[in-house]
Design an enzyme around this catalytic site. Structure first.
Site, mmCIF file in Angstrom:
data_model
loop_
_atom_site.group_PDB
_atom_site.id
_atom_site.type_symbol
_atom_site.label_atom_id
_atom_site.label_comp_id
_atom_site.label_asym_id
_atom_site.label_seq_id
_atom_site.Cartn_x
_atom_site.Cartn_y
_atom_site.Cartn_z
ATOM 1 N N LYS A 242 -34.526 18.460 -85.112
ATOM 2 C CA LYS A 242 -35.681 18.421 -84.205
ATOM 3 C C LYS A 242 -36.866 19.144 -84.835
ATOM 4 O O LYS A 242 -38.005 18.690 -84.746
ATOM 5 C CB LYS A 242 -35.324 19.043 -82.854
ATOM 6 N N GLN B 252 -30.859 23.606 -75.922
ATOM 7 C CA GLN B 252 -29.846 22.835 -76.651
ATOM 8 C C GLN B 252 -28.514 22.934 -75.900
ATOM 9 O O GLN B 252 -28.015 24.021 -75.637
ATOM 10 C CB GLN B 252 -29.693 23.385 -78.078
ATOM 11 N N ASP C 147 -37.372 17.355 -71.612
ATOM 12 C CA ASP C 147 -36.132 16.581 -71.518
ATOM 13 C C ASP C 147 -36.108 15.728 -70.247
ATOM 14 O O ASP C 147 -35.342 14.768 -70.170
ATOM 15 C CB ASP C 147 -34.924 17.540 -71.519
#
Lengths: 361, 361
Positions: free
Chosen positions: A121, A165, A188
């Site tokens: 990422k 995460q 997200d």
């Protein structure tokens, strides 16, 4: 239930015996925490292929050379195009306002796979000009310590997106931690307020979860008509299946969700003009499940044993590709389909967030 | 699209020409604000019946005496039973803690229908022992004044549920106002956070919207199996269709949502073991749409002209009752089906809220 007899999509060889994991959103989840799926065959670790055709990045080219009717939906190339667009937009934003979008990733513990995802990422951010921030907390951190770290990023004006995460260590309440991410930085899109808005007519979520957003983007960029079409989503996870169904419905498809309690998944799926499968069961969806001419988006990324591979395994989708590509009009390969889109959508959400926070059109 | 030819369910007579309203949750909405439905026949105000059989509270008895296969799902009697249970629970709560549940209703303006609904809610509250509070604000109030009134109830410990009577005057932003209701007192369950939780596995809403909750309660109390069954919800409004679909899926039905862009609603509906219709189109769902033996829950309450009625109209459902009751195994009548359940569920939500706030099991 369709019987679990596997064709040449998946024959012979021995099993990959590691935990059956699903990689979505660049994150590793225990599949069991996502979906409880009785469809998984009892011999689920005996799902393999002797074929090495779909192993590498040459997948798309080699698949296209086979006797298939289906157009290959090339997620890798679309994702690259999107990343280029994002990079261009970031330059414009910076030139006009001096603002550089920032993404913060919170990593708790030292899982190797999670470290890899975070590294990827970070690289993807750098490549398009997004600043990346990282908080690494030890495995034995308390929930409060993680939330404190998130709160810090919530209050940091240089951070426009926050990503925790997953999976988190077991002693933590994932819901509490995810809910502490400020709704304006929830890139997200997993916050229930975002999902609620996604479910409602006349409301708009601030962010759409990355993987289903990537699926829709592929449909759009390949000119697939959605309005008025029958769509079946296989799997109803919070992070893919359910939001994918909501997105399809927002675009006026008639949507059915097929899941572990569905008695006749094959029959229902065969009615669909658009199929999105996100269950994490290798080769579950056979050619016979696909309506001729349907468009198939395969979210599954499932490791199956492959003695010929240097790693000892290879990745396949939920859809029995060899069969489906003879029936479908278009299909995503695995890998190289939805996978690369997820991270592109994360970058896109981070950019949108920076634009929104700084009121930049 | 199925053609809009009406059988003896709806023949002759002239039209009721008032605004086409849908009464849900005891509230009057302009149907157009709920759903945009091209299925509505162009001659939609010419949907009538010469039959007076379904006009009054004798509906259920007379329907049962006809040559039908379907069991009548008697919402009126179930709702009475639920209200009695609630009254008993309130006595227990009061005896143990001294707490009396309280419901506040905010009414803006002086619409007669809204005043009637508020009066009915007040009566229903009194009958089970819930204290009712009311704020009547003038039509020309500002959004801020309404929100201030809501905030007062949010902070009032004797109030456990807050309901904003809809529709609000046009100069107000409904979303802003509804969002200002504290999530712990959102007994209507319309807050996007509640809807989000309803959409997500592993999350629970604090409140479930009253009408779809009433539909589920009817299915439960009539012993209808939901798990593994095909369900079709017709209509996707925020207050009925969508949450009904989410609730059915939470109980492991395989759900399809049929809506205004669905090309073959009849064919899809005919696959369902359970049909919930909530579109507000009189007699839309014909007998041919129903799978033999299906269970039909009709949420629609549609006024159609009836010269024989003292009011000049009568109420019919979305489902062509006369046809459907010959095919279905069980069906709700209109009126006397879902209608009475909505207010019972509002009382139930208010009681649950009081119990939760005071931590009473």
């Amino acid at each position: 239930m369709a019987s679990m007899v596997f064709s040449d999509c998946s024959t012979s060889a021995t099993a990959r015996l590691g935990p059956f994991q699903k990689r979505i959103s660049g994150q590793a989840f225990q599949l069991r925490t996502l979906v409880s799926f009785p469809w998984r065959p009892t011999n689920r670790f005996l799902v393999h292929s002797t074929s090495s055709r779909f192993r590498s990045s040459s997948t798309i080219a080699s698949a296209m050379s086979t006797d298939t009717a289906a157009k290959i939906i090339d997620g890798k190339s679309v994702a690259k195009q999107i990343r280029d667009e994002i990079a261009g937009d970031i330059v414009k934003l910076k030139n006009a306002t001096g603002i550089v979008p920032g993404l913060a990733v919170i990593l708790v513990g030292s899982r190797k796979d999670s470290q890899t995802y975070v590294r990827n990422k970070k690289k993807a951010c750098e490549a398009v000009g997004i600043m990346s921030y990282e908080a690494n907390l030890p495995e034995d951190s308390t929930e409060e310590e993680v939330i404190k770290s998130i709160t810090g990023f919530n209050n940091d004006p240089s951070v426009h997106g926050i990503l925790v995460q997953l999976p988190l260590p077991r002693h933590m309440n994932e819901e509490n931690i995810l809910n502490s991410v400020g709704i304006e930085k929830d890139v997200d899109g997993f916050h229930p307020l975002n999902i609620g808005r996604l479910s409602m007519q006349g409301r708009d979520p601030l962010f759409v979860p990355c993987t289903p957003k990537g699926c829709m983007e592929l449909l759009h960029r390949y000119g697939v008509e959605i309005k008025g079409k029958r769509a079946v989503v296989i799997g109803r996870s919070n992070i893919v299946g359910m939001p994918a169904a909501l997105l399809l419905q927002r675009e006026n498809a008639t949507v059915s969700i097929v899941h572990s309690y569905t008695k006749n998944p094959e029959e229902i799926t065969r009615q669909a003009d658009i199929v999105i499968s996100a269950v994490g069961v290798a080769n579950l969806v056979r050619g016979s499940w696909i309506k001729p001419g349907a468009v198939v988006i395969d979210v599954g990324i499932n490791p199956v044993d492959d003695a010929e591979s240097p790693k000892g395994y290879r990745l396949v989708g939920d859809v029995c590709y060899e069969e489906a590509c003879k029936v479908a009009s278009a299909i995503t390969p695995v890998p190289g389909g939805v996978g690369p889109m997820t991270i592109a959508m994360l970058l896109s959400n981070t950019l949108s967030s920076a634009k929104r926070i700084h009121n930049f059109q």
